[in-house]
Scaffold this motif. Structure first.
Motif, PDB file in Angstrom:
ATOM      1  N   SER A 169      -3.469   7.846   6.707  1.00  0.00           N
ATOM      2  CA  SER A 169      -4.853   7.554   6.308  1.00  0.00           C
ATOM      3  C   SER A 169      -5.685   8.832   6.231  1.00  0.00           C
ATOM      4  O   SER A 169      -6.462   9.018   5.291  1.00  0.00           O
ATOM      5  N   GLU A 223      -7.023   2.111   5.202  1.00  0.00           N
ATOM      6  CA  GLU A 223      -5.709   1.518   5.440  1.00  0.00           C
ATOM      7  C   GLU A 223      -5.780  -0.003   5.421  1.00  0.00           C
ATOM      8  O   GLU A 223      -6.744  -0.592   5.907  1.00  0.00           O
ATOM      9  N   VAL A 272      -2.581   2.493   1.747  1.00  0.00           N
ATOM     10  CA  VAL A 272      -3.749   3.345   1.963  1.00  0.00           C
ATOM     11  C   VAL A 272      -4.370   3.649   0.600  1.00  0.00           C
ATOM     12  O   VAL A 272      -3.676   4.111  -0.311  1.00  0.00           O
TER      13      VAL A 272
END
Length: 175
Positions: free
Chosen positions: A98, A105, A127
């Motif tokens: 992330s 995410e 993500v």
């Protein structure tokens, strides 16, 4: 009955047929050295190794990756030699995924890799983030372990296509 195509139309039809037959994704089974896993890559991966901090400890990580069709397919793994380090390492890989994209995410569920060692931090994620130039970037990934070896398999691109992502992730398994 249709008339026969003219030379120009026939040439165009042949070109379209050839373009449809030329694969962007040329799938192959790969057994990364010392990984204990098989992966299905859509192009020939290059390898790279480096030592990085993982959950606070310098760790040698191996990377197998290739780019085709606007997507990068990658398998990263590291041998930790200590079972107590596995869960923190998977959690660190999750946080880095992330952070690297400065993204949001989404948890897609538990990792499901045949032969993996069960672990609560073994997950499938998506993500959504941005490139340094501001362009959209998305990553689909799975984090899992086998014994004291941790893995991250991912597909990253502006908008990774569902079918190649599913094929790549489904191609992971212990031989």
């Amino acid at each position: 009955m249709k008339p026969a195509p003219t030379g120009r139309a026939a040439a165009l039809a042949a070109a379209l047929l050839l373009a449809a037959c030329s694969p962007t994704l040329d799938w192959r089974q790969v057994r990364p050295e010392d990984s204990g896993i098989e992966a299905l890559f859509p192009c020939k991966p290059l390898t790279h190794a480096r030592t990085v901090p993982l959950a606070g400890t310098p760790t040698r990580m191996m990377l197998y990756a290739c780019t085709t069709g606007g997507m990068t397919f990658a398998l990263t793994y590291a041998e930790l030699d200590d079972p107590a380090r596995v869960t923190p390492a998977l959690e660190a890989l999750r946080a880095a995924a992330s952070a690297n994209l400065d993204g949001q995410e989404t948890l897609l569920g538990p990792a499901e890799v045949p032969g993996m060692t069960p672990n609560p931090a073994a997950l499938r994620l998506s993500v959504q983030g941005r490139r340094p130039d501001g362009g959209a970037l998305a990553q689909q990934l799975v984090l899992f372990a086998h014994g004291t070896r941790v893995f991250q398999a991912s597909v990253i691109g502006a908008q990774p296509e569902d079918e190649p992502v599913a094929t790549f992730l489904a191609g992971l398994r212990r031989p």
